[in-house]
Design an enzyme around this catalytic site. Structure first.
Site, PDB file in Angstrom:
ATOM      1  N   GLN A   1     -18.924  -0.868  -4.547  1.00 40.90           N
ATOM      2  CA  GLN A   1     -17.813  -1.352  -5.368  1.00 40.90           C
ATOM      3  C   GLN A   1     -16.991  -2.371  -4.581  1.00 40.90           C
ATOM      4  O   GLN A   1     -16.417  -2.047  -3.545  1.00 40.90           O
ATOM      5  CB  GLN A   1     -16.919  -0.188  -5.789  1.00 40.90           C
ATOM      6  CG  GLN A   1     -15.754  -0.604  -6.672  1.00 40.90           C
ATOM      7  CD  GLN A   1     -14.839   0.564  -6.997  1.00 40.90           C
ATOM      8  OE1 GLN A   1     -15.130   1.705  -6.648  1.00 40.90           O
ATOM      9  NE2 GLN A   1     -13.716   0.289  -7.643  1.00 40.90           N
TER      10      GLN A   1
ATOM     11  N   SER B   1     -22.027   5.400   5.702  1.00 40.30           N
ATOM     12  CA  SER B   1     -22.667   5.164   4.407  1.00 40.30           C
ATOM     13  C   SER B   1     -22.800   3.674   4.131  1.00 40.30           C
ATOM     14  O   SER B   1     -23.836   3.202   3.638  1.00 40.30           O
ATOM     15  CB  SER B   1     -21.837   5.828   3.295  1.00 40.30           C
ATOM     16  OG  SER B   1     -22.337   5.490   2.022  1.00 40.30           O
TER      17      SER B   1
ATOM     18  N   GLN C   1       0.837  -1.199   0.000  1.00 39.89           N
ATOM     19  CA  GLN C   1       0.000   0.000   0.000  1.00 39.89           C
ATOM     20  C   GLN C   1       0.873   1.252   0.000  1.00 39.89           C
ATOM     21  O   GLN C   1       1.665   1.459   0.920  1.00 39.89           O
ATOM     22  CB  GLN C   1      -0.892  -0.011   1.239  1.00 39.89           C
ATOM     23  CG  GLN C   1      -1.647   1.276   1.511  1.00 39.89           C
ATOM     24  CD  GLN C   1      -2.550   1.678   0.362  1.00 39.89           C
ATOM     25  OE1 GLN C   1      -2.229   2.579  -0.384  1.00 39.89           O
ATOM     26  NE2 GLN C   1      -3.681   0.995   0.231  1.00 39.89           N
TER      27      GLN C   1
ATOM     28  N   GLY D   1      -8.550  -0.984  -2.379  1.00 36.02           N
ATOM     29  CA  GLY D   1      -9.800  -0.771  -1.667  1.00 36.02           C
ATOM     30  C   GLY D   1      -9.633  -0.719  -0.160  1.00 36.02           C
ATOM     31  O   GLY D   1     -10.542  -1.086   0.595  1.00 36.02           O
ATOM     32  N   GLU D   2      -8.463  -0.229   0.307  1.00 40.56           N
ATOM     33  CA  GLU D   2      -8.209  -0.242   1.756  1.00 40.56           C
ATOM     34  C   GLU D   2      -9.165   0.661   2.528  1.00 40.56           C
ATOM     35  O   GLU D   2      -9.568   0.329   3.642  1.00 40.56           O
ATOM     36  CB  GLU D   2      -6.758   0.153   2.050  1.00 40.56           C
ATOM     37  CG  GLU D   2      -6.432   0.061   3.541  1.00 40.56           C
ATOM     38  CD  GLU D   2      -4.957  -0.156   3.824  1.00 40.56           C
ATOM     39  OE1 GLU D   2      -4.586  -0.013   5.003  1.00 40.56           O
ATOM     40  OE2 GLU D   2      -4.201  -0.460   2.890  1.00 40.56           O
TER      41      GLU D   2
ATOM     42  N   ARG E   1      -0.120   4.367   0.225  1.00 37.67           N
ATOM     43  CA  ARG E   1      -0.651   5.475   1.015  1.00 37.67           C
ATOM     44  C   ARG E   1      -0.295   5.316   2.485  1.00 37.67           C
ATOM     45  O   ARG E   1      -0.440   4.256   3.065  1.00 37.67           O
ATOM     46  CB  ARG E   1      -2.176   5.550   0.886  1.00 37.67           C
ATOM     47  CG  ARG E   1      -2.671   5.812  -0.513  1.00 37.67           C
ATOM     48  CD  ARG E   1      -4.173   5.957  -0.545  1.00 37.67           C
ATOM     49  NE  ARG E   1      -4.614   7.159   0.128  1.00 37.67           N
ATOM     50  CZ  ARG E   1      -5.889   7.456   0.359  1.00 37.67           C
ATOM     51  NH1 ARG E   1      -6.828   6.616  -0.001  1.00 37.67           N
ATOM     52  NH2 ARG E   1      -6.219   8.569   0.953  1.00 37.67           N
TER      53      ARG E   1
END
Length: 300
Positions: free
Chosen positions: A77, A69, A53, A94-95, A55
């Site tokens: 997704q 949400s 990852q 998709g972390e 990020r």
């Protein structure tokens, strides 16, 4: 030579993954129910985070909002994973959705099961993340550099993979040449990439840091910084003025020079520079002219 005795020189590529008993996705049963390529609902505890990852910064408040949400709408997704063993998966991308799903208390999560070796994992994760709007310019630049260094991509192939033109990719990569203080300011969004591109055109590090402080303190626009950078690189030429210096000859000297020229009756040339230095050149044709000049000088 039989198939069982044949040795393959495939390194760490996809074939090595396919032939590994730990990640044998040639079986129709990789998770009890699903095969590679399927979109499946699997236990969230079966998924481990992606070690590749790129990020480092995640907005916790934004993830909490996403969790709310997901509680009401679910995950629209699916995240992407690769199979690591029976009921073991590793996140590809998709972390944020995975973190938010855990906060939301989900037990299962929809996933897209992909095939990827380590290099493909890194490439997929990096490319996927470079398209995140929330990613700051330094994170994008680091991702691009890792794709070049670790995935052996050229700038041209990288440009094609991320869907950006070559100039854009190069401009991001140049940010990594800036001093750490400037990179941190970009990361923390104290300055924009436009500010940074103006700073990078200055060669002197101290001047770069001085300008960085001025940008933050005075909230300078990109256009203002570009002008400052341009002046630092190409200082305005100042006219050199010599005060108290003149090439004007005083009336008293001018009269004496004219009297001297008349007395010689020869061609005489006077030159003088702005500092007052000069010379008198007297042309003569023969010895008689020269004797007359000497006599005049001796009587002076």
């Amino acid at each position: 030579m039989t198939t069982s005795n044949r040795k393959y020189g495939l390194g760490r590529g996809l074939d090595a993954i396919l032939s590994s008993p730990d990640t044998d996705i040639t079986s129709t049963d990789i998770s009890g129910n699903y095969v590679a390529g399927a979109v499946a609902e699997i236990n969230i505890d079966f998924i481990e985070t992606n070690p590749f990852q790129p990020r480092n910064d995640f907005d916790e408040e934004a993830i909490k909002e996403l969790a709310e949400s997901i509680k009401s709408q679910g995950i629209i997704q699916p995240v992407s994973v690769r199979k690591m063993g029976r009921d073991r998966y590793q996140l590809i991308s998709g972390e944020r959705r995975l973190r938010a799903s855990r906060i939301a208390g989900l037990k299962t999560i929809p996933v897209f099961i992909r095939v990827a070796d380590d290099e493909q994992m890194l490439e997929l994760a990096l490319i996927e993340n470079t398209h995140r709007e929330s990613l700051n310019a330094i994170e994008v630049a680091i991702s691009y550099q890792r794709l070049i260094d670790e995935c052996k991509l050229t700038i041209d192939s990288l440009s094609e993979k991320v869907g950006k033109d070559r100039t854009t990719v190069t401009n991001f990569l140049r940010l990594l040449k800036l001093p750490p203080e400037v990179q941190i300011a970009i990361r923390d969004r104290l300055i924009t990439m436009g500010h940074a591109r103006a700073i990078i055109n200055i060669e002197d590090k101290e001047q770069q840091l001085t300008l960085l402080k001025e940008i933050i303190d005075k909230e300078l626009t990109v256009r203002q910084v570009e002008n400052i950078s341009r002046n630092i690189r190409k200082p305005e030429k100042k006219e050199h003025k010599t005060q108290g210096k003149t090439n004007v000859i005083s009336d008293e000297l001018r009269g004496r020079i004219e009297k001297f020229i008349k007395s010689t009756a020869l061609k005489t040339k006077l030159t003088r520079d702005i500092k007052g230095k000069g010379s008198i050149t007297i042309s003569f044709k023969n010895d008689d002219d020269l004797k007359r000049i000497i006599n005049i000088i001796e009587k002076a």
